[in-house]
Design a protein around this motif. Sequence first.
Motif, short mmCIF file in Angstrom:
data_model
loop_
_atom_site.label_atom_id
_atom_site.label_comp_id
_atom_site.label_asym_id
_atom_site.label_seq_id
_atom_site.Cartn_x
_atom_site.Cartn_y
_atom_site.Cartn_z
N UNK A 34 113.98 34.93 31.52
CA UNK A 34 113.74 36.36 31.32
C UNK A 34 113.92 37.13 32.62
N UNK A 35 113.39 36.59 33.72
CA UNK A 35 113.53 37.28 35.01
C UNK A 35 115.00 37.33 35.44
N UNK A 36 115.76 36.28 35.14
CA UNK A 36 117.18 36.27 35.47
C UNK A 36 117.91 37.36 34.69
N UNK A 37 117.60 37.47 33.40
CA UNK A 37 118.22 38.50 32.57
C UNK A 37 117.84 39.89 33.06
N UNK A 38 116.56 40.07 33.41
CA UNK A 38 116.09 41.37 33.90
C UNK A 38 116.81 41.75 35.19
N UNK A 39 116.97 40.80 36.12
CA UNK A 39 117.65 41.09 37.38
C UNK A 39 119.11 41.47 37.13
N UNK A 49 123.15 45.86 36.80
CA UNK A 49 124.10 46.61 35.99
C UNK A 49 123.72 48.09 35.93
N UNK A 50 122.43 48.37 35.77
CA UNK A 50 121.95 49.75 35.71
C UNK A 50 122.19 50.46 37.03
N UNK A 51 121.94 49.76 38.15
CA UNK A 51 122.16 50.36 39.46
C UNK A 51 123.63 50.71 39.67
N UNK A 52 124.52 49.82 39.22
CA UNK A 52 125.94 50.11 39.33
C UNK A 52 126.33 51.32 38.48
N UNK A 59 125.36 54.60 40.03
CA UNK A 59 126.26 55.02 41.10
C UNK A 59 127.69 55.21 40.60
N UNK A 60 127.85 55.21 39.28
CA UNK A 60 129.17 55.45 38.69
C UNK A 60 130.13 54.32 38.85
N UNK A 61 129.62 53.11 38.99
CA UNK A 61 130.49 51.94 39.17
C UNK A 61 130.25 50.98 38.01
N UNK A 62 131.24 50.86 37.15
CA UNK A 62 131.15 49.91 36.05
C UNK A 62 131.53 48.53 36.55
N UNK A 63 131.36 47.52 35.71
CA UNK A 63 131.72 46.16 36.12
C UNK A 63 133.22 46.05 36.39
#
Length: 241
Positions: free
Chosen positions: A188-193, A198-201, A204-208
């Motif tokens: 769960x912690x791995x998924x959360x991180x 992903x949210x932080x990217x 900042x307007x940066x997709x994967x």
Amino acid sequence: MTVRKGSETILFGISDLFALIISSFIIIPVTVFIREFGYLPVTYLFGVKNPRITIGSGPSVYMFGVFDIRKYYHMYSWFSFDDIKRKSNFAYIMVYASPILTNTLFALTLNTLIANGFLEDQARFWNRFIFYAFFYVLIDAVPMLMTNGKPNNGMIIYELIRYGKRVDYCEDDIIPSTTQVDNDYEEEMKIIEEKKEKIEKEKHGISEETSESVEKEAVQRQLAEDVQDASEELSKEKGSD
């Protein structure tokens, strides 16, 4: 609580709201903790392995002894263990009966104290503890199937007494394994991180895809610079010759 004010009837007042808040954030969580704590002394009698009482949910912030304190505190606590050395139907009946007995003893002790003149000034507060303690006794003791057909403690006790084993079709452990809880927590912690990154990217307007293309462009740019530097070095060497 109903309050009459002239011809007007108030069904829910400020005092009721305050009582609800106290019940939700103090009384119910403490009652649930007492229920889960009831497992501990009984399982110790039968040689419990790796016991754990988890308080709250979300990321773990502090662990001491058998207690795991999580970040989000509310009415969510649970007990887990890996195994019991002295296995028998009697042992398991006592384990599943332990939260029922603990909350019953807790409620009767408070009731006796109030009946004998103790805690009178805070009788209303402690009466709520008695109410919720007996509420969880009822939910635990009356045999019934819960979410996804999972039996409650009362149903497990009934099956062990009548059939000598569990006969319900639910394959989940009623009391979870501590090792499995730890493994699930790490996942769960791995998924959360990963979701946080992903949210932080995205913030900042940066997709994967954009991030990958930026990395590729940076590598290509670095390669071009290295080639140019190498060419300049070769030119210098030829000029010196």
